[in-house]
Motif scaffolding. Structure first.
Motif, PDB file in Angstrom:
ATOM      1  N   ARG A   1       0.839  -1.207   0.000  1.00 24.20           N
ATOM      2  CA  ARG A   1       0.000   0.000   0.000  1.00 24.20           C
ATOM      3  C   ARG A   1       0.869   1.251   0.000  1.00 24.20           C
ATOM      4  O   ARG A   1       2.052   1.198   0.307  1.00 24.20           O
ATOM      5  N   ASP A   2       0.243   2.393  -0.298  1.00 20.64           N
ATOM      6  CA  ASP A   2       0.975   3.660  -0.255  1.00 20.64           C
ATOM      7  C   ASP A   2       1.310   4.056   1.181  1.00 20.64           C
ATOM      8  O   ASP A   2       2.271   4.793   1.408  1.00 20.64           O
ATOM      9  N   TYR A   3       0.508   3.569   2.138  1.00 15.98           N
ATOM     10  CA  TYR A   3       0.721   3.968   3.536  1.00 15.98           C
ATOM     11  C   TYR A   3       0.091   2.944   4.460  1.00 15.98           C
ATOM     12  O   TYR A   3      -0.993   2.423   4.188  1.00 15.98           O
ATOM     13  N   ASP A   4       0.782   2.667   5.538  1.00 18.16           N
ATOM     14  CA  ASP A   4       0.279   1.800   6.597  1.00 18.16           C
ATOM     15  C   ASP A   4       0.217   2.635   7.863  1.00 18.16           C
ATOM     16  O   ASP A   4       1.251   3.065   8.387  1.00 18.16           O
ATOM     17  N   ALA A   5      -0.979   2.895   8.362  1.00 20.11           N
ATOM     18  CA  ALA A   5      -1.158   3.795   9.500  1.00 20.11           C
ATOM     19  C   ALA A   5      -0.995   3.111  10.850  1.00 20.11           C
ATOM     20  O   ALA A   5      -1.190   3.762  11.883  1.00 20.11           O
ATOM     21  N   GLN A   6      -0.620   1.858  10.874  1.00 24.80           N
ATOM     22  CA  GLN A   6      -0.516   1.155  12.152  1.00 24.80           C
ATOM     23  C   GLN A   6       0.630   1.718  12.988  1.00 24.80           C
ATOM     24  O   GLN A   6       1.720   2.000  12.482  1.00 24.80           O
ATOM     25  N   TRP A   7       0.349   1.854  14.285  1.00 18.68           N
ATOM     26  CA  TRP A   7       1.376   2.309  15.213  1.00 18.68           C
ATOM     27  C   TRP A   7       2.558   1.353  15.175  1.00 18.68           C
ATOM     28  O   TRP A   7       2.409   0.146  15.046  1.00 18.68           O
ATOM     29  N   GLY A   8       3.735   1.934  15.293  1.00 14.34           N
ATOM     30  CA  GLY A   8       4.945   1.128  15.260  1.00 14.34           C
ATOM     31  C   GLY A   8       5.503   0.934  13.873  1.00 14.34           C
ATOM     32  O   GLY A   8       6.679   0.600  13.724  1.00 14.34           O
ATOM     33  N   ARG A   9       4.650   1.140  12.832  1.00 14.36           N
ATOM     34  CA  ARG A   9       5.132   0.963  11.458  1.00 14.36           C
ATOM     35  C   ARG A   9       4.976   2.219  10.619  1.00 14.36           C
ATOM     36  O   ARG A   9       5.658   2.381   9.601  1.00 14.36           O
ATOM     37  N   ARG A  10       4.065   3.109  11.012  1.00 11.86           N
ATOM     38  CA  ARG A  10       3.773   4.252  10.149  1.00 11.86           C
ATOM     39  C   ARG A  10       4.950   5.200   9.985  1.00 11.86           C
ATOM     40  O   ARG A  10       5.084   5.869   8.973  1.00 11.86           O
TER      41      ARG A  10
END
Length: 366
Positions: free
Chosen positions: A308-317
């Protein structure tokens, strides 16, 4: 009183001059039900092109301290003196916030700005509240408090005066050299362990920087700001944020070396983030300025965010995941250690916090 603009147009007149602007378009807010687009009626063919100008409105805010509970942020509260940012960084993850105002995250974000002149008054009131518990306040984590309009609006300077009077700790992030104006406040606060600053330098190439962040001071000038802050005793770190894979990440070691040479005491990095409206704006910009690198840049971005263009998950964003992200993290670790930047800045002091007396307050017995 808060003034809204009329709905943003999908595109401006193509003859309007956009000098010093990064976004290539001005799509409506995602919350708008209706769309508008420019149509040439043929009447303006002989008129001279008009330059897109910065507009400023004022907002009477109701509260000024914003709280968050994000586990991957080192602060739980922040202040934003301005909405929108004339610096115009194409990668700015704050662009989507303009949509909440009925404005476009594109050119509107760079040109239709909002100042909050009552911020210092609200800040003093909120810090005086009996239930308030002191912790460092972050400023500049959304839009830059030292963008050009601060030279006349002085909202940031007046907020700093309040924080100084309360002996309140503050962490500032900026690309603006205007912060040097406030050394008369910052240096004494630094002596008391109440302030630290992060200066963002994303590239040492003036041409790349000018395209990415068109109204930000040059990389060399920002390095000079690091030097002046450091010479004044203000703890400062160089922020190589964001790193853009395939475009600026090859400069990582050079950026850290330049920061250390200018007097930075620490360093940090964040990978390019493309939430919501930022992704199409950034990709449009890439195709306009670096079409030969666009596929490679976005390929790396998607590889670090699960396709994906962006992963909003904490720890990875903030950093991404996978081999490429791990390689960048390893390079940063090695280069930071080499230049003595692999250390935390001193913790800000909270024990000095003392609300100043106000007219009518009961005096202390002892």
């Amino acid at each position: 009183m808060f003034h809204f603009w009329a709905m943003s147009q999908d595109t401006f007149d193509p003859d309007i001059r956009r000098a010093g602007r990064a976004a290539c378009s001005n799509a409506e807010s995602r919350f708008e039900r209706l769309a508008m687009r420019y149509e040439d009626d043929g009447w303006a063919r002989d008129e001279a092109p008009v330059t897109l100008r910065t507009e400023l409105r004022q907002e009477r805010a109701r509260r000024i301290i914003t709280y968050n509970s994000s586990p991957d942020l080192p602060f739980d509260r922040s202040i934003n003196p301005y909405r929108g940012c004339e610096h115009g960084c194409i990668y700015c993850f704050a662009r989507p916030t303009h949509a909440y105002l009925g404005l476009s995250p594109g050119l509107d974000f760079e040109t239709r700005l909002i100042a909050r002149p009552n911020a210092p008054e609200l800040l003093a009131r909120e810090l005086h509240a009996p239930a308030y518990r002191v912790a460092p306040i972050a400023i500049g984590t959304n839009t830059d408090p030292y963008q050009p309009i601060e030279s006349t609006q002085r909202v940031m300077r007046n907020c700093l005066k309040v924080l100084r009077d309360f002996n309140h700790p503050v962490a500032i992030v900026t690309k603006g050299t205007l912060i040097e104006r406030d050394l008369d406040i910052l240096a004494p606060m630094a002596d008391r362990g109440l302030v630290r600053v992060g200066v963002s330098v994303t590239s040492l190439d003036p041409a790349v920087s000018r395209r990415m962040e068109p109204r930000v001071p040059s990389p060399a000038r920002r390095l000079e700001t690091i030097r002046r802050l450091s010479d004044a005793g203000v703890p400062v770190r160089i922020m190589t944020s964001p790193l853009i894979p395939g475009l600026t990440d090859h400069e990582l070691e050079s950026l850290l070396a330049a920061g250390a040479g200018a007097g930075a005491q620490a360093a940090s990095w964040i990978m390019l983030r493309l939430p919501r409206d930022v992704s199409p704006l950034f990709q449009e910009w890439l195709q306009a300025h670096f079409p030969d690198r666009a596929a490679r840049v976005m390929g790396h971005v998607r590889a670090m965010h699960g396709g994906r263009d962006y992963d909003a998950q904490w720890g990875r964003r903030m950093r991404g995941s996978g081999p490429y992200a791990e390689m960048i993290a390893a390079r940063f670790k090695v280069a930071a250690r080499r230049h003595g930047l692999d250390r935390r800045q001193p913790a800000l002091r909270c024990d000095l916090f003392t609300p100043p007396a106000r007219a009518g307050d009961q005096l202390a017995l002892f």
